[in-house]
Scaffold this motif. Structure first.
Motif, mmCIF file in Angstrom:
data_model
loop_
_atom_site.group_PDB
_atom_site.id
_atom_site.type_symbol
_atom_site.label_atom_id
_atom_site.label_comp_id
_atom_site.label_asym_id
_atom_site.label_seq_id
_atom_site.Cartn_x
_atom_site.Cartn_y
_atom_site.Cartn_z
ATOM 1 N N LEU B 154 -4.873 28.802 68.765
ATOM 2 C CA LEU B 154 -5.796 27.714 68.454
ATOM 3 C C LEU B 154 -5.436 26.535 69.337
ATOM 4 O O LEU B 154 -4.272 26.133 69.378
ATOM 5 C CB LEU B 154 -5.659 27.271 66.998
ATOM 6 C CG LEU B 154 -5.768 28.333 65.907
ATOM 7 C CD1 LEU B 154 -5.587 27.695 64.546
ATOM 8 C CD2 LEU B 154 -7.120 29.005 65.988
ATOM 9 N N THR B 155 -6.403 25.998 70.028
ATOM 10 C CA THR B 155 -6.152 24.803 70.839
ATOM 11 C C THR B 155 -7.150 23.736 70.404
ATOM 12 O O THR B 155 -8.356 23.993 70.389
ATOM 13 C CB THR B 155 -6.323 25.104 72.339
ATOM 14 O OG1 THR B 155 -5.486 26.208 72.677
ATOM 15 C CG2 THR B 155 -5.939 23.902 73.189
ATOM 16 N N VAL B 156 -6.627 22.591 70.037
ATOM 17 C CA VAL B 156 -7.479 21.479 69.626
ATOM 18 C C VAL B 156 -7.307 20.369 70.656
ATOM 19 O O VAL B 156 -6.181 19.988 70.983
ATOM 20 C CB VAL B 156 -7.078 20.968 68.223
ATOM 21 C CG1 VAL B 156 -7.800 19.679 67.879
ATOM 22 C CG2 VAL B 156 -7.369 22.032 67.173
ATOM 23 N N VAL B 157 -8.421 19.893 71.196
ATOM 24 C CA VAL B 157 -8.369 18.794 72.160
ATOM 25 C C VAL B 157 -9.192 17.645 71.581
ATOM 26 O O VAL B 157 -10.337 17.845 71.183
ATOM 27 C CB VAL B 157 -8.934 19.210 73.536
ATOM 28 C CG1 VAL B 157 -8.699 18.107 74.554
ATOM 29 C CG2 VAL B 157 -8.319 20.514 73.998
ATOM 30 N N VAL B 158 -8.566 16.460 71.513
ATOM 31 C CA VAL B 158 -9.260 15.300 70.945
ATOM 32 C C VAL B 158 -9.441 14.255 72.038
ATOM 33 O O VAL B 158 -8.493 13.913 72.751
ATOM 34 C CB VAL B 158 -8.465 14.715 69.760
ATOM 35 C CG1 VAL B 158 -9.148 13.475 69.206
ATOM 36 C CG2 VAL B 158 -8.311 15.754 68.663
ATOM 37 N N THR B 159 -10.667 13.780 72.170
ATOM 38 C CA THR B 159 -10.942 12.713 73.144
ATOM 39 C C THR B 159 -11.445 11.481 72.396
ATOM 40 O O THR B 159 -11.872 11.588 71.242
ATOM 41 C CB THR B 159 -12.030 13.144 74.157
ATOM 42 O OG1 THR B 159 -13.224 13.405 73.420
ATOM 43 C CG2 THR B 159 -11.613 14.384 74.928
ATOM 44 N N PRO B 169 -7.975 6.699 77.165
ATOM 45 C CA PRO B 169 -6.717 7.403 76.894
ATOM 46 C C PRO B 169 -6.836 8.876 77.283
ATOM 47 O O PRO B 169 -7.920 9.447 77.183
ATOM 48 C CB PRO B 169 -6.550 7.258 75.378
ATOM 49 C CG PRO B 169 -7.903 6.989 74.846
ATOM 50 C CD PRO B 169 -8.718 6.389 75.946
ATOM 51 N N THR B 170 -5.736 9.430 77.716
ATOM 52 C CA THR B 170 -5.781 10.858 78.058
ATOM 53 C C THR B 170 -5.980 11.654 76.761
ATOM 54 O O THR B 170 -5.520 11.239 75.689
ATOM 55 C CB THR B 170 -4.473 11.321 78.718
ATOM 56 O OG1 THR B 170 -3.403 10.911 77.892
ATOM 57 C CG2 THR B 170 -4.319 10.779 80.110
ATOM 58 N N SER B 171 -6.658 12.755 76.859
ATOM 59 C CA SER B 171 -6.957 13.529 75.650
ATOM 60 C C SER B 171 -5.672 14.070 75.021
ATOM 61 O O SER B 171 -4.679 14.302 75.711
ATOM 62 C CB SER B 171 -7.899 14.678 75.991
ATOM 63 O OG SER B 171 -7.330 15.462 76.993
ATOM 64 N N VAL B 172 -5.694 14.241 73.697
ATOM 65 C CA VAL B 172 -4.536 14.793 72.978
ATOM 66 C C VAL B 172 -4.805 16.278 72.765
ATOM 67 O O VAL B 172 -5.876 16.665 72.310
ATOM 68 C CB VAL B 172 -4.342 14.080 71.621
ATOM 69 C CG1 VAL B 172 -3.324 14.814 70.765
ATOM 70 C CG2 VAL B 172 -3.899 12.647 71.848
ATOM 71 N N ARG B 173 -3.824 17.083 73.115
ATOM 72 C CA ARG B 173 -3.998 18.547 73.060
ATOM 73 C C ARG B 173 -2.883 19.135 72.205
ATOM 74 O O ARG B 173 -1.711 18.890 72.453
ATOM 75 C CB ARG B 173 -3.893 19.058 74.482
ATOM 76 C CG ARG B 173 -4.303 20.476 74.689
ATOM 77 C CD ARG B 173 -4.044 20.817 76.147
ATOM 78 N NE ARG B 173 -5.147 20.406 76.988
ATOM 79 C CZ ARG B 173 -5.843 21.253 77.737
ATOM 80 N NH1 ARG B 173 -5.538 22.529 77.746
ATOM 81 N NH2 ARG B 173 -6.822 20.838 78.491
ATOM 82 N N VAL B 174 -3.253 19.872 71.167
ATOM 83 C CA VAL B 174 -2.273 20.536 70.296
ATOM 84 C C VAL B 174 -2.635 22.013 70.216
ATOM 85 O O VAL B 174 -3.807 22.366 70.130
ATOM 86 C CB VAL B 174 -2.278 19.927 68.875
ATOM 87 C CG1 VAL B 174 -1.272 20.627 67.984
ATOM 88 C CG2 VAL B 174 -1.947 18.450 68.925
ATOM 89 N N SER B 175 -1.602 22.838 70.258
ATOM 90 C CA SER B 175 -1.863 24.278 70.287
ATOM 91 C C SER B 175 -0.878 25.012 69.385
ATOM 92 O O SER B 175 0.273 24.611 69.257
ATOM 93 C CB SER B 175 -1.703 24.700 71.748
ATOM 94 O OG SER B 175 -1.766 26.071 71.876
ATOM 95 N N THR B 176 -1.342 26.070 68.739
ATOM 96 C CA THR B 176 -0.441 26.912 67.943
ATOM 97 C C THR B 176 -0.953 28.353 67.954
ATOM 98 O O THR B 176 -2.027 28.631 68.490
ATOM 99 C CB THR B 176 -0.286 26.378 66.507
ATOM 100 O OG1 THR B 176 0.837 27.013 65.897
ATOM 101 C CG2 THR B 176 -1.518 26.634 65.656
ATOM 102 N N LEU B 177 -0.178 29.233 67.370
ATOM 103 C CA LEU B 177 -0.555 30.650 67.324
ATOM 104 C C LEU B 177 -0.733 31.069 65.869
ATOM 105 O O LEU B 177 -0.039 30.561 64.988
ATOM 106 C CB LEU B 177 0.539 31.515 67.962
ATOM 107 C CG LEU B 177 0.863 31.215 69.425
ATOM 108 C CD1 LEU B 177 2.099 31.965 69.861
ATOM 109 C CD2 LEU B 177 -0.311 31.572 70.323
#
Lengths: 473, 191
Positions: B154-159, B169-177
């Protein structure tokens, strides 16, 4: 030469007055005051500017740190998920754990070596450590472990790192125990064939074809996604599952090893792997003249004409078990559970030589179960190498209380006797007039699943000393 | 005296201008931090929301589209929408999990409020607002000998949306399995 006049007391007073007047004048004169004041104000402003920039910079650093720690927590969670997946895939023994991609035994303690850092992308990575099966009293995930039958509990610790920031989490995970009999009745993974006038009180399940000939009564058909019903009779109810039935592992455990003595001969558990066999009880209890022959070297048990045998409570492991004579009697002891494994020459460590894996009850065998409970006679056939499992021509009007699990074999049953219990096989073939009744007691039998489920979770402080990844959890 | 006053005024003016400039920079930096904090918070909320979904529903409802804008997270969707680049390197790309029947993850945030929908959406937190992009891809476990679909990433990118002239601001990216809690024996054997 002139000498300076000595100040008289009068003159001295005049000088002091002049200095005082001069001082007062300089105090009231504002010339040269503005610039120092401006410099002081400027200094204060500089301090304020510095403070503002420092606060803003610290806020920015803290924000970056906050983002990274949130991402690190998800990386640690990814480590837990990966470890769980590999535990399920690699199926380590209770005394083993997993490292990176292989099963292993711990060098010391209960934990295997770590998986090594595994990248997750975008600067994130994780590393995990798994334990062997936990025993009661050990601590994991913030809780003390208590014993649970038919399950393996393990501890996983995972560290997620993002740009130098780490989060450490720990979970206690437990293998799921599911009912051994997926269908409350008869299950043939490949097929079930019911001849004329069969009366089946329970469910009948298959992944492929259920054939019901004339006059067959079935309470419910439980089919896999590709399952179908054929023949001239129709089940009272039919349900279709989204996933196919999968054969359970045959819990043969250490049953090929002899317990050698009564002390080592344990009663069978209700599911899960078993310990050493009690075959020696047959050797010592059988009378050669009774028609019972047990070859200890080949672990082959045969019952000839008029043979009679009572099985004491315990686990038995035979390479072959054949009853072929007429008027034979097989009795299970009152109050004692009996579990019989038919082993295979194809299984490493079985001690069986081909031909092996044969189970046949033929020609008027009378099965006597004083307990009248299917739980008290459990029969497992390891694989299909011995050919068809045959339970035929039993004594008319008699009842067979027991369970048969032969997931890779064809099981052919008939005639006459009523079967009370549950059956799981690859193919099931039931003779005309077969009568079956599902015994609810068998729901107590469980099979350990390879899948793991989270039972407890906690976050530990991110820092630990050296390689002691357990510290602080 | 007059000269002295003039010089003092000049010095103070320079100081005040510096102070105003510094405070303005600090304000902008604080604003950026506030936005990034809100974005990180939103990313965590979103990934927790996705983790709560049943495994089979963790799939894109339709293929995401590639964007030519580098600041748009869809820039990392490969042409055709079948692959997504989850990491910085172009080799760090995986197949998109697509399930039009069971999938719950919408690929486009346009016109979808986060409070009302699962998947890509538009978010608002006080004075800060922006878009959330979710990507679900197939991950092959290192223990697998073959490139199979072992479990999901799962990859979530927030802008964040910034008024014109503001610092983006640069986008925030969080990832997990996420592993399948009901993985079948056959699927394990295929790995």
């Amino acid at each position: 030469m002139h000498s300076l006049p000595m100040p008289s007391p009068h003159n001295q007073g005049m000088i002091d007055m002049r200095h005082l007047t001069d001082f007062k004048r300089r105090l009231t004169d504002e010339a040269g005051f503005v610039l120092p004041t401006a410099m002081i104000v400027l200094l204060i402003l500089t301090v304020l500017i510095g403070a503002a920039i420092t606060v803003a910079s610290q806020t920015s650093t803290s924000t970056t740190r906050d983002s990274n720690t949130k991402a690190a927590l998800e990386a640690a969670e990814a480590g837990l998920q990966t470890a769980s997946y590999r535990l399920s895939k690699l199926e380590p023994e209770k005394s083993q754990c997993v490292t990176g991609t292989a099963k292993a035994s711990p060098a010391s303690g209960i934990y295997c070596a770590g998986s090594g850092s595994e990248p997750l992308g975008n600067g994130a990575s994780f590393e995990y450590w798994t334990s062997i099966g936990l025993v009661a009293g050990e601590k994991c995930g913030g809780e003390t472990v208590s014993t649970q039958e038919n399950t393996t509990q393990r501890c996983i610790t995972s560290v997620g790192s993002v740009n130098g920031l780490a989060r450490r989490v720990q979970e206690r995970t437990s293998s799921l125990a599911s009912p051994l009999f997926q269908v409350k009745g008869i299950l043939g993974y490949h097929s079930v064939f019911v001849e004329n006038n069969g009366i089946l009180e329970g469910e009948v399940g298959t992944n492929e074809t259920l054939t019901l000939k004339n006059g067959v009564t079935v309470e419910r058909a439980d089919l896999g996604p590709l399952g179908k019903v054929e023949g001239t009779s129709t089940p009272k109810e039919t349900i279709k599952n989204t996933a196919p039935f999968e054969p359970p592992p045959v819990p043969i455990g250490e049953s090929a090893t002899s317990a050698s003595s009564q002390a080592g001969c344990k009663p069978p558990p209700e599911g899960g792997e078993v310990g050493p066999n009690c075959d020696f009880l047959i050797t010592s209890g059988a009378d050669a003249n009774s028609g019972v022959t047990f070859n200890t070297a080949t672990r082959s048990l045969t019952m000839g004409q008029g043979a009679s045998l009572e099985l004491k409570e315990g686990v038995y492991n035979f390479c072959n078990f054949q009853v072929s004579g007429n008027n034979t009697k097989l009795t299970t002891v009152a109050g004692g559970k009996v579990e019989i494994f038919i082993d295979s020459a194809l299984r490493a460590g079985s001690g069986c030589a081909a031909p092996a894996g044969k189970l046949e009850f033929k020609n008027g065998l009378e099965l006597i179960d004083p307990n009248k409970n299917a739980l008290y006679l459990q029969i497992y056939v390891y694989d299909g190498s011995g050919g068809t499992v045959e339970l035929k021509n039993n004594v008319s009007g008699g009842q067979f209380y027991g369970t048969i699990v032969a997931p890779y074999s064809k099981v052919a049953i008939g005639n006459n006797a009523e079967f009370v219990g549950a059956i799981e096989a690859n193919e099931v073939e039931l003779a005309p007039n077969f009568r079956f009744k599902f015994e609810k007691e068998v729901n107590k039998l469980k099979t350990p699943s390879r899948l793991y489920e989270r039972k407890a979770w906690e976050e530990c402080p991110p820092a630990y000393i050296g390689t002691n990844f357990q510290e602080g959890c | 005296m007059l000269v002295e006053v003039l010089i003092a005024i000049l010095v103070l003016a320079v100081g005040l201008l510096g102070l105003i400039g510094a405070f303005d920079s600090a304000r902008k930096l604080n604003l950026l931090s506030e936005r990034r904090t809100s974005m990180a918070h939103r990313a965590q909320l979103e990934i927790e929301r996705l983790q709560a979904l049943p495994y089979e529903q963790l799939a894109m409802k339709s293929s995401p589209s590639h964007s030519s804008e580098e600041t748009n997270p869809d820039f990392y969707v490969k042409e055709g929408g079948t692959e997504y680049q989850y990491g910085a390197a172009s080799t760090e790309a995986e197949k998109v999990v697509l399930d039009v029947n069971q999938g719950k993850i919408e690929p486009s945030p346009s016109g979808r409020k986060c409070s009302e929908a699962v998947g890509a959406c538009e978010w608002e937190d006080g004075t800060v607002n922006g878009s959330v992009y979710d990507f679900v891809t197939w991950h092959t476990d290192k223990a697998c000998a073959k490139p199979v679909n072992s479990y999901k990433r799962l990859t979530v990118v927030v802008t964040a949306k910034v008024p014109s002239g503001g610092r983006q601001p640069t986008s925030v990216r969080v990832s997990t399995l996420i592993a399948n809690p009901k993985e079948t024996k056959k699927e394990f054997e295929e790995c």
